[in-house]
Enzyme design. Structure first.
Site, PDB file in Angstrom:
ATOM      1  N   LYS A 158       0.860  -1.184   0.000  1.00 47.52           N
ATOM      2  CA  LYS A 158       0.000   0.000   0.000  1.00 47.52           C
ATOM      3  C   LYS A 158       0.890   1.225   0.000  1.00 47.52           C
ATOM      4  CE  LYS A 158      -4.443   0.967   0.134  1.00 47.52           C
ATOM      5  NZ  LYS A 158      -5.521   0.165  -0.473  1.00 47.52           N
TER       6      LYS A 158
HETATM    7  P1  NAD Z   1     -13.026   7.761  -2.773  1.00 43.43           P
HETATM    8  O1  NAD Z   1     -11.971   8.749  -2.414  1.00 43.43           O
HETATM    9  O2  NAD Z   1     -13.452   7.622  -4.168  1.00 43.43           O
HETATM   10  O3  NAD Z   1     -14.329   8.043  -1.876  1.00 43.43           O
HETATM   11  C1  NAD Z   1     -14.267   8.160  -0.475  1.00 43.43           C
HETATM   12  C2  NAD Z   1     -15.666   8.521   0.024  1.00 43.43           C
HETATM   13  O4  NAD Z   1     -15.623   8.558   1.450  1.00 43.43           O
HETATM   14  C3  NAD Z   1     -16.149   9.903  -0.428  1.00 43.43           C
HETATM   15  O5  NAD Z   1     -17.529   9.862  -0.706  1.00 43.43           O
HETATM   16  C4  NAD Z   1     -15.900  10.765   0.808  1.00 43.43           C
HETATM   17  O6  NAD Z   1     -16.788  11.890   0.895  1.00 43.43           O
HETATM   18  C5  NAD Z   1     -16.216   9.767   1.912  1.00 43.43           C
HETATM   19  N1  NAD Z   1     -15.603  10.148   3.190  1.00 43.43           N
HETATM   20  C6  NAD Z   1     -14.334  10.561   3.404  1.00 43.43           C
HETATM   21  N2  NAD Z   1     -14.185  10.880   4.714  1.00 43.43           N
HETATM   22  C7  NAD Z   1     -15.369  10.641   5.302  1.00 43.43           C
HETATM   23  C8  NAD Z   1     -15.857  10.796   6.628  1.00 43.43           C
HETATM   24  N3  NAD Z   1     -15.056  11.240   7.597  1.00 43.43           N
HETATM   25  N4  NAD Z   1     -17.150  10.483   6.876  1.00 43.43           N
HETATM   26  C9  NAD Z   1     -17.957  10.043   5.882  1.00 43.43           C
HETATM   27  N5  NAD Z   1     -17.569   9.879   4.621  1.00 43.43           N
HETATM   28  C10 NAD Z   1     -16.288  10.184   4.337  1.00 43.43           C
HETATM   29  O7  NAD Z   1     -12.497   6.354  -2.171  1.00 43.43           O
HETATM   30  P2  NAD Z   1     -12.912   4.890  -2.664  1.00 43.43           P
HETATM   31  O8  NAD Z   1     -11.964   4.465  -3.698  1.00 43.43           O
HETATM   32  O9  NAD Z   1     -14.369   4.863  -2.897  1.00 43.43           O
HETATM   33  O10 NAD Z   1     -12.552   4.040  -1.338  1.00 43.43           O
HETATM   34  C11 NAD Z   1     -13.459   3.905  -0.255  1.00 43.43           C
HETATM   35  C12 NAD Z   1     -13.004   2.777   0.651  1.00 43.43           C
HETATM   36  O11 NAD Z   1     -12.953   1.561  -0.103  1.00 43.43           O
HETATM   37  C13 NAD Z   1     -11.609   2.922   1.245  1.00 43.43           C
HETATM   38  O12 NAD Z   1     -11.584   2.317   2.528  1.00 43.43           O
HETATM   39  C14 NAD Z   1     -10.729   2.136   0.288  1.00 43.43           C
HETATM   40  O13 NAD Z   1      -9.518   1.702   0.893  1.00 43.43           O
HETATM   41  C15 NAD Z   1     -11.647   0.995  -0.021  1.00 43.43           C
HETATM   42  N6  NAD Z   1     -11.354   0.288  -1.279  1.00 43.43           N
HETATM   43  C16 NAD Z   1     -11.356   0.943  -2.472  1.00 43.43           C
HETATM   44  C17 NAD Z   1     -11.125   0.230  -3.650  1.00 43.43           C
HETATM   45  C18 NAD Z   1     -11.186   0.874  -5.003  1.00 43.43           C
HETATM   46  O14 NAD Z   1     -11.102   0.140  -6.008  1.00 43.43           O
HETATM   47  N7  NAD Z   1     -11.336   2.179  -5.103  1.00 43.43           N
HETATM   48  C19 NAD Z   1     -10.868  -1.147  -3.585  1.00 43.43           C
HETATM   49  C20 NAD Z   1     -10.886  -1.796  -2.359  1.00 43.43           C
HETATM   50  C21 NAD Z   1     -11.135  -1.049  -1.207  1.00 43.43           C
END
Ligand code: NAD
Length: 412
Positions: A103
């Site tokens: 990561k």
């Molecule tokens: P992103 O940056 O696209 O979206 C993050 C979302 O979380 C946004 O809507 C933001 O407003 C919200 N957020 C941030 N801080 C917050 C808070 N304090 N309270 C409420 N909402 C809050 O990120 P993503 O890619 O959608 O990732 C989201 C989660 O999924 C993370 O934990 C990431 O590690 C995990 N993840 C993502 C992927 C991927 O392919 N993008 C794959 C596996 C896991």
């Protein structure tokens, strides 16, 4: 609160004890293979120089090149990156893709930076870590605060030193060798897991109610697919606020609204305002944290009124929240399994890059469905056979595979 890495380590050690893994192997696998901290000086648009701190942690590479996303967030520190790198080791093993776990993270607030500043930061960070990444070494991807554009900059910066090699990153724009279906893969996989669990839990998928925290890449695609499956998405909250509609939010309209409002659902006219605390306590069938880690702890887990918690985010539950939910009889589908769709299609993207051959969307989604179904069955069968939680079962399956790879390679 315990350091996040300690809690993930506890899950790993618990699995090691059940599997009777030797102390030596346990010690080798527990801690990351390599941790890199870099300084990235960036000339900001106003002419000032700002120094950002970034990390790349490579946890375990016994099953293949290290693999994991890059996070841009003001709270990205080494403990968080280390924790997420370990989760990637278990996730790639559980879903059966031939990668290890890594990561990366840069401490910054991308929402306050211009596109040119983000490009300079990304190119600087890539140069700083370029000697430890590579198509057969370590392959970054997007995560919170980064996206396909970030990967395009990374690929270009890497190419300046090492030549054209699109397989060095995944989650790229399709025009640069990205895979069809990668952007939506994690949400697609989350919806798939909800569909499979609905059968096991005897919850009719169509008409079931859903609350989602986060409306970024994962949350928005999860909402889109579950809405298409006939679910009522009653609440969604993000960092700026939330929205509630007991009859179900109109997701296509909400997707358009969020695009026009810097990605946020706050203020959407098709519902009432909702706080994040209220969202986590909504009575619903599926509660899906899809934002940041550690959002459910013992105190607020006691207020959860969902029939099942689906961990779309990484590490959204503290271990004491697990205990509280177990006592309430609420099953938890673990992050390792639920959000593995992203890394699975990242693997397909890497395969296509290495072979210089593109797949159509149908092939991507069919293969993704196969991989995710296999992983779901491995977890649920193990949980049933050993009368343990889905999380414990997921760790058992994953740790077994990594330990076997380490053992086969031989100890020093
Ligand atoms: P992103 O940056 O696209 O979206 C993050 C979302 O979380 C946004 O809507 C933001 O407003 C919200 N957020 C941030 N801080 C917050 C808070 N304090 N309270 C409420 N909402 C809050 O990120 P993503 O890619 O959608 O990732 C989201 C989660 O999924 C993370 O934990 C990431 O590690 C995990 N993840 C993502 C992927 C991927 O392919 N993008 C794959 C596996 C896991």
């Amino acid at each position: 609160m315990p350091q996040a890495f300690d809690t993930v380590t506890e899950f790993f050690e618990h699995a090691c004890r059940r599997l009777a893994v030797s102390m030596e192997i346990c010690e080798i696998v527990r801690t990351p293979d390599r941790e890199m901290r870099v300084e990235v000086p960036v000339r900001m648009d106003n002419g000032q120089l700002k120094v950002f701190i970034g990390y790349r942690v490579q946890h375990n590479g016994a099953r293949g090149p290290y693999k994991g996303g890059i996070r841009y967030h003001q709270e990205a520190d080494v403990d968080e990156v280390r924790t997420l790198s370990a989760l990637m080791t278990w996730k790639t093993a559980l879903v059966g893709v031939p990668f290890g776990g890594a990561k990366g993270g840069v401490q910054c607030d991308p929402t306050t930076m211009s596109k040119t500043e983000l490009q300079r930061l990304t190119r600087g960070f890539t140069r700083a870590i370029s000697h430890i990444i590579g198509v057969n070494r370590d392959i970054p991807a997007p995560d919170v605060g980064t996206n396909a554009q970030t990967m395009a900059w990374m690929m270009a910066a890497y190419a300046e030193e090492h030549g054209y090699n699109p397989g060095v990153v995944t989650g790229k724009p399709v025009e640069l060798g990205g895979s069809l279906g990668r952007e939506e893969a994690t949400g697609f996989g989350v919806a798939l897991m909800v569909g499979l669990a609905s059968k096991d839990l005897s919850i009719s998928l169509a008409g079931s109610t859903v609350a989602i925290q986060g409306f970024g890449n994962v949350g928005s695609y999860t909402a889109k697919y579950l809405h298409e499956h006939g679910c009522h998405i009653v609440g969604i909250a993000d960092v700026k606020g939330g929205v509630y509609n007991a009859k179900g939010l109109e997701i296509p309209a909400l997707l358009v609204y969020a695009l026009q409002h810097s990605g946020s659902v706050a203020g959407f006219p098709g519902g009432e305002p909702l706080t994040n605390d209220e969202l986590l306590a909504l009575p619903c069938d599926w509660l899906i944290p899809a934002a940041l880690g550690s959002v459910l702890r013992a105190d607020n887990a006691a207020k959860v009124h969902a029939r099942c918690v689906v961990e779309a985010a990484n590490h959204p539950l503290e271990p004491d929240a697990d205990l509280v939910l177990a006592a309430k009889g609420i099953p938890v589908l673990p992050d390792l399994l639920v959000n593995a769709g992203g890394v699975t299609v990242s693997y397909f993207e890497w395969v296509q890059n290495v072979q210089r051959f593109s797949w159509d969307l149908e092939r991507v989604n069919n293969e993704l469905t196969n991989y995710m179904q296999r992983a779901y069955r491995a977890v649920t069968n193990r949980a049933r056979a050993e009368r343990i939680s889905h999380r414990e079962a997921a760790y058992l399956v994953a740790v077994e595979r990594v330990v076997s790879a380490v053992q086969l390679q031989g100890l020093p």
